[in-house]
Write a protein that holds these residues in place. Sequence first.
Motif, short mmCIF file in Angstrom:
data_model
loop_
_atom_site.label_atom_id
_atom_site.label_comp_id
_atom_site.label_asym_id
_atom_site.label_seq_id
_atom_site.Cartn_x
_atom_site.Cartn_y
_atom_site.Cartn_z
N LEU A 96 -2.89 87.66 -43.77
CA LEU A 96 -3.64 86.53 -44.32
C LEU A 96 -3.27 86.27 -45.77
O LEU A 96 -3.17 85.11 -46.19
CB LEU A 96 -5.14 86.82 -44.20
N VAL B 142 -13.13 84.44 -49.96
CA VAL B 142 -13.64 85.65 -49.31
C VAL B 142 -15.12 85.80 -49.62
O VAL B 142 -15.53 85.79 -50.78
CB VAL B 142 -12.86 86.89 -49.78
N PHE C 293 -13.13 83.42 -45.27
CA PHE C 293 -13.15 84.71 -44.58
C PHE C 293 -14.46 85.41 -44.91
O PHE C 293 -14.76 85.68 -46.07
CB PHE C 293 -11.95 85.55 -45.02
N LEU D 129 -13.47 83.97 -39.55
CA LEU D 129 -12.41 83.31 -40.31
C LEU D 129 -12.29 81.88 -39.82
O LEU D 129 -12.05 81.64 -38.63
CB LEU D 129 -11.08 84.06 -40.13
N SER E 288 -9.11 78.41 -46.30
CA SER E 288 -9.59 79.36 -45.30
C SER E 288 -10.78 80.11 -45.89
O SER E 288 -10.76 80.51 -47.07
CB SER E 288 -8.50 80.36 -44.91
#
Length: 403
Positions: free
Chosen positions: A239, A130, A216, A191, A214
């Motif tokens: 998510l 993140v 984000f 994303l 991933s």
Amino acid sequence: MSALGTAGTQTGTGSQTPSGGAVRRWLRRWGPIVLALVLALGAALWTARGGERWPDPLDPRNPGPQGSQALAEVLAELGVEVDVVRSADALDEAEVDAATTVVTTRTEALAPSTYDRLREAARPGHLVVVDPDPALTESLDLRARRGTGSASATGCAPSLADLRLDVDTHTSFTGPDVADRCFTTADGAALVELDAGDEDGDDSGEDTAGGRVSVFGAGEAFSNDQVLRGDNAAIGLRLLGGTERLVWYVPDPADATAAEAPTLTSLLPEWIGPGLWLGAIALLAVIGWRFRRLGALSTEPLPVVVRAVETAHSRGRLYRRSGDLAHSAAILRRAARADLAERLRLDPHAEAAAVAEAAAREVGRPAAELLALLDESTPPSSERDLVRLAESLTRWRREVRRR
């Protein structure tokens, strides 16, 4: 006697009744307000617990506007096992498997070695990074660009296809290793999912089951302040809650190796070096430009004329202020000798004896008298002697001038 006692008792009882009634009236009027204030204060203290201990943005134990305690607690209520780890060693002991999602925030505390440990520990499961900082973004071979406003679920997986992202600011990513995109904008996607093999630097083509990464770029959607905007809550739940277990990793800068400790040069902006060189070159250019303008000194006439008498008076005041009688007497004697030599047609540098003999013949007076006045070896002892010396020399010059 009993009547008086009875009256006194009744009077005492009557005086206590109004006081008890006043207390009951005060309680009926202000009691609910005081109780409400106490409950509000207790609720504020309860909701703010942990805020001072975990003040970092997106911390799962931070109840403040920038924290993510609300999302973490909702995930736990929905049956997701939420484990918060705050060191790389604790992450290694978390035993991540295919049914585990690992999310990391506060990425500015991730050193390269710490990220390698994170990537290795999260390989069996799904890793969600993140808001990566610029250094981590560059290491992931991504290009980032800041944006504002909401983003639609264009190109998203079915689990996120019907959701809308709504945050104040977000980061969009593009890069050669991006496999899937979601919440796309004109600058990229908020994303992205990276190709696991390329992200690990593995070009062998072998199967890399698990190892999903991933990235984000809209961490504000997970904050307590903005989680209820748009479909941010649903995005966070889908998510991060897609597996049975969630490991929330908050990096610790102490996990970095000694070689990765920040130095003074690493904290300076990249433009400081070229800027210093440019400033030095500009300074040298200015020095060269101004140095060429320096030439020989030139004389210019003064705009004022100072009369000789004023100069003489000024010098006299200076001599008097300094109290140097010998120097003042020497100047008077030299001036008188030069004047007498000029009028008697003698050499300007003639000795005092020659000037005295010529002047004595001219005026018919003893030469020894004038020679004593012109002798610089006997300075005056007081200002009065200096005045008498000046007067005597003036008389000799006046008498020679008359002949």
